[in-house]
Design a protein around this motif. Structure first.
Motif, PDB file in Angstrom:
ATOM      1  N   MET A 154      34.709  51.592  27.902  1.00  0.00           N
ATOM      2  CA  MET A 154      33.684  50.770  27.252  1.00  0.00           C
ATOM      3  C   MET A 154      33.582  49.378  27.877  1.00  0.00           C
ATOM      4  SD  MET A 154      32.542  52.856  24.903  1.00  0.00           S
ATOM      5  CE  MET A 154      31.727  52.008  23.550  1.00  0.00           C
ATOM      6  N   ASP A 155      34.685  48.912  28.460  1.00  0.00           N
ATOM      7  CA  ASP A 155      34.708  47.554  29.019  1.00  0.00           C
ATOM      8  C   ASP A 155      34.664  47.550  30.543  1.00  0.00           C
ATOM      9  OD1 ASP A 155      37.209  48.559  29.555  1.00  0.00           O
ATOM     10  OD2 ASP A 155      38.303  46.781  28.869  1.00  0.00           O
ATOM     11  N   GLN A 156      34.257  48.667  31.143  1.00  0.00           N
ATOM     12  CA  GLN A 156      34.225  48.763  32.600  1.00  0.00           C
ATOM     13  C   GLN A 156      32.796  48.712  33.134  1.00  0.00           C
ATOM     14  OE1 GLN A 156      36.319  52.438  33.417  1.00  0.00           O
ATOM     15  NE2 GLN A 156      38.228  51.342  33.795  1.00  0.00           N
ATOM     16  N   LEU A 157      32.670  48.060  34.301  1.00  0.00           N
ATOM     17  CA  LEU A 157      31.406  48.091  35.030  1.00  0.00           C
ATOM     18  C   LEU A 157      31.242  49.431  35.725  1.00  0.00           C
ATOM     19  CD1 LEU A 157      31.744  44.613  36.763  1.00  0.00           C
ATOM     20  CD2 LEU A 157      30.018  45.175  35.039  1.00  0.00           C
ATOM     21  N   ARG A 158      30.015  49.822  35.953  1.00  0.00           N
ATOM     22  CA  ARG A 158      29.768  50.958  36.828  1.00  0.00           C
ATOM     23  C   ARG A 158      30.144  50.557  38.257  1.00  0.00           C
ATOM     24  NH1 ARG A 158      23.561  52.151  35.515  1.00  0.00           N
ATOM     25  NH2 ARG A 158      23.565  49.870  35.292  1.00  0.00           N
ATOM     26  N   PRO A 159      30.353  51.522  39.155  1.00  0.00           N
ATOM     27  CA  PRO A 159      30.631  51.153  40.558  1.00  0.00           C
ATOM     28  C   PRO A 159      29.495  50.303  41.121  1.00  0.00           C
ATOM     29  CG  PRO A 159      31.104  53.471  40.193  1.00  0.00           C
ATOM     30  CD  PRO A 159      30.424  52.975  38.947  1.00  0.00           C
ATOM     31  N   ILE A 160      29.840  49.158  41.716  1.00  0.00           N
ATOM     32  CA  ILE A 160      28.854  48.214  42.253  1.00  0.00           C
ATOM     33  C   ILE A 160      29.075  48.058  43.752  1.00  0.00           C
ATOM     34  CG2 ILE A 160      28.036  45.818  42.206  1.00  0.00           C
ATOM     35  CD1 ILE A 160      28.914  45.688  39.288  1.00  0.00           C
ATOM     36  N   SER A 161      27.982  48.069  44.510  1.00  0.00           N
ATOM     37  CA  SER A 161      28.086  47.848  45.954  1.00  0.00           C
ATOM     38  C   SER A 161      26.896  47.017  46.429  1.00  0.00           C
ATOM     39  CB  SER A 161      28.139  49.176  46.719  1.00  0.00           C
ATOM     40  OG  SER A 161      26.913  49.881  46.583  1.00  0.00           O
ATOM     41  N   PHE A 162      27.097  46.339  47.568  1.00  0.00           N
ATOM     42  CA  PHE A 162      26.064  45.533  48.204  1.00  0.00           C
ATOM     43  C   PHE A 162      26.013  45.912  49.680  1.00  0.00           C
ATOM     44  CE2 PHE A 162      27.833  43.014  44.758  1.00  0.00           C
ATOM     45  CZ  PHE A 162      26.725  42.501  44.116  1.00  0.00           C
ATOM     46  N   GLU A 163      24.844  46.297  50.151  1.00  0.00           N
ATOM     47  CA  GLU A 163      24.648  46.564  51.583  1.00  0.00           C
ATOM     48  C   GLU A 163      23.649  45.540  52.113  1.00  0.00           C
ATOM     49  OE1 GLU A 163      22.969  50.002  54.655  1.00  0.00           O
ATOM     50  OE2 GLU A 163      23.368  50.517  52.550  1.00  0.00           O
ATOM     51  N   THR A 164      24.115  44.657  52.985  1.00  0.00           N
ATOM     52  CA  THR A 164      23.256  43.579  53.479  1.00  0.00           C
ATOM     53  C   THR A 164      22.457  44.035  54.703  1.00  0.00           C
ATOM     54  OG1 THR A 164      25.036  42.691  54.863  1.00  0.00           O
ATOM     55  CG2 THR A 164      24.846  41.825  52.620  1.00  0.00           C
ATOM     56  N   GLY A 165      21.376  43.302  54.985  1.00  0.00           N
ATOM     57  CA  GLY A 165      20.572  43.586  56.171  1.00  0.00           C
ATOM     58  C   GLY A 165      19.757  44.849  56.082  1.00  0.00           C
ATOM     59  N   ILE A 166      19.442  45.284  54.873  1.00  0.00           N
ATOM     60  CA  ILE A 166      18.739  46.551  54.694  1.00  0.00           C
ATOM     61  C   ILE A 166      17.278  46.464  55.115  1.00  0.00           C
ATOM     62  CG2 ILE A 166      18.063  46.138  52.295  1.00  0.00           C
ATOM     63  CD1 ILE A 166      19.443  49.468  53.630  1.00  0.00           C
ATOM     64  N   ALA A 167      16.702  45.255  55.086  1.00  0.00           N
ATOM     65  CA  ALA A 167      15.310  45.037  55.495  1.00  0.00           C
ATOM     66  C   ALA A 167      15.300  43.969  56.590  1.00  0.00           C
ATOM     67  CB  ALA A 167      14.458  44.611  54.304  1.00  0.00           C
ATOM     68  N   PRO A 168      15.394  44.359  57.850  1.00  0.00           N
ATOM     69  CA  PRO A 168      15.603  43.402  58.948  1.00  0.00           C
ATOM     70  C   PRO A 168      14.521  42.345  59.094  1.00  0.00           C
ATOM     71  CG  PRO A 168      16.012  45.654  59.681  1.00  0.00           C
ATOM     72  CD  PRO A 168      15.390  45.750  58.326  1.00  0.00           C
ATOM     73  N   ASN A 169      13.293  42.611  58.666  1.00  0.00           N
ATOM     74  CA  ASN A 169      12.221  41.631  58.843  1.00  0.00           C
ATOM     75  C   ASN A 169      12.261  40.515  57.803  1.00  0.00           C
ATOM     76  OD1 ASN A 169      11.158  42.895  61.094  1.00  0.00           O
ATOM     77  ND2 ASN A 169       9.810  44.200  59.896  1.00  0.00           N
ATOM     78  N   ALA A 170      13.037  40.688  56.754  1.00  0.00           N
ATOM     79  CA  ALA A 170      13.211  39.626  55.762  1.00  0.00           C
ATOM     80  C   ALA A 170      14.225  38.620  56.287  1.00  0.00           C
ATOM     81  CB  ALA A 170      13.686  40.217  54.436  1.00  0.00           C
ATOM     82  N   THR A 171      14.200  37.413  55.739  1.00  0.00           N
ATOM     83  CA  THR A 171      15.207  36.419  56.107  1.00  0.00           C
ATOM     84  C   THR A 171      16.593  36.906  55.722  1.00  0.00           C
ATOM     85  OG1 THR A 171      13.554  34.702  55.671  1.00  0.00           O
ATOM     86  CG2 THR A 171      15.829  33.986  55.942  1.00  0.00           C
TER      87      THR A 171
END
Length: 253
Positions: free
Chosen positions: A1-18
């Protein structure tokens, strides 16, 4: 009940954005992209407002839900939910930035939901904060800013009451069945940016609210640490990265 779901971050997914991030909370996936425009909105020019602006747009792609979601352009207008969420994203991120230090620029934040399983607004804020930090760090590295305008990181998470128990980071099924639904937006210093909470044909006590806030703060502390790690890793320069940044921002030629 007190746990986050698995969280991940993948950077650079849209190369034309800053800067861009694919953020995942369990089965919820959102692309958060930041683009820097070397101009400000017309209202700022008319009112002679110094500094820059930050604004956000949010959308759910047609295939992000079990039943195909019609695009807003088909209806000819933005639906009320999307409008509310993108205003929330913009408010949350403006709390993190000193707009007077970004110069005459507009920071565009685009959040596009690839897959929705609850918490798309909280995932959007969390991922967009990471993308924003990476983007302003690129501006500083390219010599476009003398110092970072970023005052703090922000993140968000959902909490709720399900069958009388407080629950952190609800998925769609949990959110649908919850008696109380709440979204928390906080800084990495433990400051509140926004609290949204309501009973779903139910009421809640002060003790239950305090329990939800306690769970939310616990989860947001964990999320902030993940954000800091991802940003630090993204800021490590590759070979020739500074030259690439100069070219990206028009200083290479």
């Amino acid at each position: 009940m007190d746990q986050l779901r698995p969280i991940s971050f993948e950077t650079g997914i849209a190369p034309n954005a800053t800067a861009s991030v694919l953020v995942t909370f369990g089965r919820t996936k959102v692309i958060c992209a930041v683009t820097i425009e070397e101009d400000v909105p017309r209202w700022m020019k008319v009112q002679r407002v110094e500094g820059g602006w930050l604004t956000a747009e949010y959308s759910m792609l047609p295939y992000s839900t079990l039943d195909r979601k019609r695009r807003d352009i088909t209806a000819g207008k933005l639906d009320g939910r999307s409008s509310e969420i993108q205003r929330l994203i913009g408010r949350s991120l403006r709390a993190a930035v000193d707009l007077g230090k970004i110069g005459a620029r507009t920071i565009w934040v685009d959040c596009d939901v690839l897959q929705a399983d609850g918490g798309t607004r909280t995932a959007s804020i969390t991922g967009a904060s990471v993308a924003l930090a990476i983007a302003v760090n690129k501006l500083v590295a390219a010599g476009k800013l003398a110092e970072s305008p970023l005052k703090r990181l922000v993140s968000a998470v959902s909490v709720g009451m399900l069958e009388g128990e407080a629950l952190l980071d609800l998925c769609y099924v949990e959110d649908k069945d919850a008696e109380v639904d709440m979204n928390l937006v906080m800084t990495d210093r433990g400051e509140f940016v926004e609290v949204q909470g309501s009973g779903e044909e139910a009421v809640f006590t002060a003790d239950q609210m305090n329990r939800m806030l306690e769970l939310g703060r616990k989860g947001l502390d964990e999320i902030a640490e993940l954000q800091r790690r991802v940003i630090a890793e993204a800021d490590k320069p590759d070979a020739g990265a500074l030259e690439d940044l100069s070219a990206f921002f028009g200083r290479g030629k």
